[in-house]
Design an enzyme around this catalytic site. Structure first.
Site, PDB file in Angstrom:
ATOM      1  N   ASP A  92       0.864  -1.164   0.000  1.00  0.00           N
ATOM      2  CA  ASP A  92       0.000   0.000   0.000  1.00  0.00           C
ATOM      3  C   ASP A  92       0.914   1.231   0.000  1.00  0.00           C
ATOM      4  OD1 ASP A  92      -2.457   1.500   0.315  1.00  0.00           O
ATOM      5  OD2 ASP A  92      -1.883   1.784   2.407  1.00  0.00           O
ATOM      6  N   ASP A 145      -0.234   5.105   0.915  1.00  0.00           N
ATOM      7  CA  ASP A 145      -0.473   6.173   1.883  1.00  0.00           C
ATOM      8  C   ASP A 145      -0.456   5.649   3.313  1.00  0.00           C
ATOM      9  OD1 ASP A 145      -0.808   7.965  -0.248  1.00  0.00           O
ATOM     10  OD2 ASP A 145      -2.898   7.374  -0.463  1.00  0.00           O
ATOM     11  N   ASP A 199      -1.159  -0.167   6.165  1.00  0.00           N
ATOM     12  CA  ASP A 199      -1.480   0.476   7.441  1.00  0.00           C
ATOM     13  C   ASP A 199      -2.951   0.346   7.803  1.00  0.00           C
ATOM     14  OD1 ASP A 199      -2.996   3.485   6.965  1.00  0.00           O
ATOM     15  OD2 ASP A 199      -2.178   2.443   5.240  1.00  0.00           O
TER      16      ASP A 199
END
Length: 229
Positions: free
Chosen positions: A11, A13, A187
Site C-alpha cells: 500500500d 499512503d 497500514d
C-alpha cells in the site's frame, strides 16, 4: 534447486508515505488556487477521509470527486501541477526506512507492486521514486487526451485490490500460485483482503483496527516513521 519466487505488495499512503497522497494532492490544489472553492473542497476531503477510516467510503463517489479536480484540463497543464506537487510535497517526506524496505524486496529479485486506492495519475511518479515499476491505482477515463472525471475499471479499494492484482498477474502469465511467498504491507484495515491473501502479511504503521487484528492473528507489526495527519 530452483530459487524461491516472491511477490511483494505495498500500500502507499501511511504505509510507504507518512502522509495521504490523495488528501495532500487536494490540499495542494487548494493552496495553489486550482480549485474554485477552497473551503468546500477541503471540507469534502475531510468528509471522504472520515468515511475511509470507518470503512464506509463509496470508492466511485470519491474517485469522481478526486478526478473532477483536474478533469477537462490539458494533460500538459495537469502534469505540470503534478510535478510541482511531487517536488514540494512528496519528495521531502519520503523516508529512508521506507526506501530501504522496498529496496530489500527489489534487490532480492522479488516482483514488487504498489497497490493504492489513490488515483494512478497522482501516484505513478511516486512509485517511480521508490523504484517500483508496477503501480496498481485507481484509473480515470481519458478521452481526447484529457481526463473526463469518470472512473475506469475496477477501483483498487478493499476487495477491488484483489481483482486488480489477479488481472495484473494474469497479464504477465502469472497467478498467486506462481509464488512461493507473497508479502503484503499496509497500514489500513481497509486492506485486510490484500493482507489476507499474503503468506506474510505485515501491518505497517497500522491504524487501531488493523493493529488489533494483527495482534489477534499474530501478524508482525512494523513502524517505519511517525505519521503526518
Amino acid at each position: 534447486m530452483a530459487s524461491m519466487r516472491r511477490l511483494a505488495l505495498f500500500d502507499l499512503d501511511h504505509t510507504l508515505l507518512p502522509i495521504d497522497s490523495d488528501n495532500e494532492w487536494g490540499r495542494f490544489l487548494c493552496r495553489t488556487g486550482r480549485v474554485p472553492d477552497e473551503a468546500a473542497f477541503n471540507a469534502a476531503i475531510d468528509a471522504f477521509y472520515a468515511q475511509y477510516r470507518k470503512g464506509q467510503l463509496d470508492p466511485v463517489e470519491h474517485l469522481r470527486f478526486a478526478l473532477g479536480a483536474f478533469a477537462h484540463r490539458p494533460m500538459a497543464e495537469i502534469e505540470g501541477w503534478r510535478q510541482e506537487y511531487i517536488d514540494q510535497v512528496i519528495r521531502p517526506v519520503i523516508s529512508q526506512s521506507a526506501l530501504d524496505l522496498v529496496a530489500k524486496h527489489r534487490d532480492a529479485g522479488d516482483l514488487c507492486a504498489i497497490v493504492t486506492a489513490t488515483n494512478a495519475f497522482v501516484t505513478r511518479p511516486i512509485a517511480g521514486l521508490f523504484g517500483v515499476a508496477h503501480l496498481l491505482g485507481a484509473e480515470g477515463e481519458i478521452r481526447d487526451g484529457q481526463y473526463t472525471g469518470e472512473p475506469e475499471g475496477v477501483i483498487t479499494y478493499r476487495a477491488g485490490k484483489l481483482i486488480r492484482i489477479d488481472a495484473w498477474l494474469k497479464d504477465m502469465g502469472l497467478s498467486r500460485n506462481s509464488f512461493d511467498e507473497i508479502w503484503a504491507y499496509s497500514d489500513s484495515h481497509n486492506d485486510l483482503p490484500m493482507l489476507e491473501l499474503a503468506t506474510h502479511p505485515v501491518a505497517t504503521n497500522p491504524d487501531t483496527i488493523l493493529r488489533q487484528t494483527a495482534g489477534a492473528r499474530g501478524w508482525p507489526v512494523i513502524e517505519l516513521f511517525p505519521l503526518v495527519g
